[in-house]
Write an enzyme that holds these catalytic residues in place. Structure first.
Site, short mmCIF file in Angstrom:
data_model
loop_
_atom_site.label_atom_id
_atom_site.label_comp_id
_atom_site.label_asym_id
_atom_site.label_seq_id
_atom_site.Cartn_x
_atom_site.Cartn_y
_atom_site.Cartn_z
CB CYS A 81 -2.20 6.68 1.98
SG CYS A 81 -3.72 5.72 2.74
CD GLU B 265 -2.87 -1.36 0.36
OE1 GLU B 265 -3.26 -0.49 -0.47
OE2 GLU B 265 -3.47 -2.46 0.50
#
Ligand code: NAD
Ligand code: 6OH
Length: 486
Positions: free
Chosen positions: A288, A254
């Site tokens: 994020c 990720e």
């Protein structure tokens, strides 16, 4: 001052030679903890403990027994809720309401939800025809993958770490966790929970340190680690992928993002302002999924810029325990330098600074913290560096657009592809644009809303693989095919 030690085979241990490093508070730059830095011998001990547990205590349990224990972990986190909130607040300096309502509860849920997933998942089986008429039974079984190396970031430390540790353990794996050097405390505290609940020794191990030439690299290079799951910067992912190539180990990544927010003139204006405000500034922009590029349809552009500016100028800086504060510092002085360098570049590259662009005046006790102002720019070219590169701070560039095609092209013109948030009251348009943006996750009239059972992950340079619900099983298990002739 706290001492944070490695957690290996169920015990808190110092590194040989007693190597330590300091953790400083983002609020005032004071040293708040001394961390024991794991060297290669400690990482090796952690991997050996994890391998042993895989074969013995953990490997011998039935799925039902593991599920019971993971429920126990979730309950114990909830019982020690305040300890986790306090540890995470100390490391990140973020306001307590985010910890209380999202980060820590979701950490506990990561054990419960994945226990439920593993308990209820079925695997395929087929009754096959064979030429002799007797047939065969062909079926798949899921086995643990082995020892999982878990390398974590600092922006939502506990939630992002448990999102890996929960499913890894539910699938019968054991883990060696390398928390970020900036946020070691909740990973360390989780060791106490594991011992209290009776998780066998060696199932959950934590080694502290940095990346290159330190615990991060030692974990990812260790041949006894069967697969690596990582959340962090794309550049770091590239280094880890190279390490994983040795021994042909699997990775789940990720990574970074440069996410677009798309606001159509037909949106619910107030909801869009609130949604973009949260997505740009929550956690001081260190999410994020955060929005750093905002595209607003021209008829509402000026009004939108002014409304977002007003909200950004109303943030209340302060310590996490101050109930009035809603805006914390960045994680460290080093990260602040990076963010401020983009604040300078934006001006150099021709931005109009709508608001912010610098450091706020803070009272004396907070003056040395990693504070920055929430910042909004307009007027930058599409290829300006603050528009193209991930900054990971509380800032966004707002640009007008005139058509759906134009905004889809703008949104897709980036190396990253993590998430998008779209604001419109025309749901057909919402679906249409959602299908055209090249990202792993799209929200329409919302942001950061996800059922833990659904897949999460990035396209392009934002990641490899999907985690969440049954999708986590693809990474944390090895599927075997068995065919029995009848
Ligand atoms: P980072 O890549 O600097 O560090 C992450 C972890 O990797 C740390 O534990 C670090 O010590 C370790 N590390 C660094 N170099 C290493 C190496 N060579 N080998 C092994 N380990 C190494 O990231 P960060 O600054 O902690 O986190 C911020 C980044 O994470 C941003 O880019 C953000 O977008 C990304 N992020 C992505 C997601 C997502 O789900 N896609 C979620 C959160 C954060
Ligand atoms: C943090 O940077 C991203 C977190 C995302 C989630 O926790 C989620 O479940 O979608």
């Amino acid at each position: 001052m706290r001492l944070i030690q490695n957690f290996i085979n169920g015990e808190y241990l110092d590194a040989a030679g007693g190597r330590r490093f300091d953790k400083r508070s983002p609020l005032d730059n004071k040293v708040i903890a001394s961390i024991s830095e794991a060297g290669a011998p400690e990482v090796d001990a952690a991997v050996r403990a994890a391998r042993a547990a895989l074969k013995d205590e953990w490997g011998a349990l039935t799925t039902d027994q593991r599920v019971e224990l993971l429920y126990g972990v979730a309950n114990e986190i909830t019982r020690r809720f305040e300890d986790f909130v306090e540890a995470e607040m100390a490391d990140t300096g973020q306001p307590s309401h985010v910890m209380r309502h999202v980060f820590i509860p979701r950490g506990a849920a990561n054990f419960k939800v994945f226990a439920d997933v593993i308990k209820n998942v079925a695997s395929e089986s087929f009754q096959m025809a064979t030429p002799d008429g007797r047939g065969a039974l062909n079926y798949a079984v899921r086995m643990p993958k082995g020892v999982i190396g878990v390398v974590c970031p600092w922006n939502a430390p506990f939630m992002l770490m448990t999102w890996k540790v929960g499913p890894a353990m539910a699938c019968g794996n054991t883990v060696v966790v390398k928390p970020s050097e900036e946020s070691p405390q909740t990973a360390a505290l989780l060791g106490e929970v594991m011992n209290t609940v009776g998780i066998p020794k060696g199932v959950y191990n934590v080694v502290h340190g940095f990346g290159p030439d330190s615990a991060g690299e030692f974990v990812t290079r260790h041949p006894g680690v069967d697969a690596i799951t990582f959340t962090g910067e794309t550049r770091t992912g590239t280094a880890i992928m190279k390490a994983a190539a040795e021994g042909m180990r699997d990775v789940s990544f990720e990574l970074g993002g440069k996410n677009a927010g798309i606001v159509f003139a037909d949106c619910d204006f107030d909801a869009a302002i609130e949604g973009i405000y949260r997505s740009a500034f929550l956690n001081t922009g260190q999410v994020c999924l955060g929005t750093e590029r905002v595209y607003v349809e021209r008829p509402i552009f000026e009004r939108f810029v002014q409304a977002l500016k007003a909200k950004a100028e109303a943030v209340r800086y302060g310590r996490p325990e101050n109930p009035d504060a809603n805006f914390g510092p960045l994680i460290s002085q080093e990260h602040r330098e990076k963010v401020l360098s983009y604040y300078r570049k934006a001006v150099e590259e021709g931005a109009t600074v709508v608001t912010g662009g610098g450091v706020p005046d803070m009272p004396a006790d907070l003056a040395d913290g990693a504070w920055v102002q929430p910042t909004i720019w307009t007027g930058l070219a599409d290829d300006a560096s603050p528009v193209r590169e991930e900054i990971f701070g509380p800032c966004c560039h707002i640009r007008p657009f005139d058509s759906e095609d134009e905004v889809v092209n703008l949104a897709n013109d980036n190396i990253y592809g993590l998430s998008t948030t779209i604001w419109t009251n025309n749901l057909a348009r919402g679906h249409r644009v959602a299908a055209r943006v090249e990202v792993g996750i799209t929200w329409v009239n919302s942001w950061f809303l996800r059922d833990l059972r659904t897949p999460f992950g990035g396209s392009k340079q934002s990641g490899i693989g999907r985690e969440g619900g049954v999708h986590s099983l693809e990474f944390y298990t090895e599927t075997r095919n068995i065919c029995v002739k009848l």
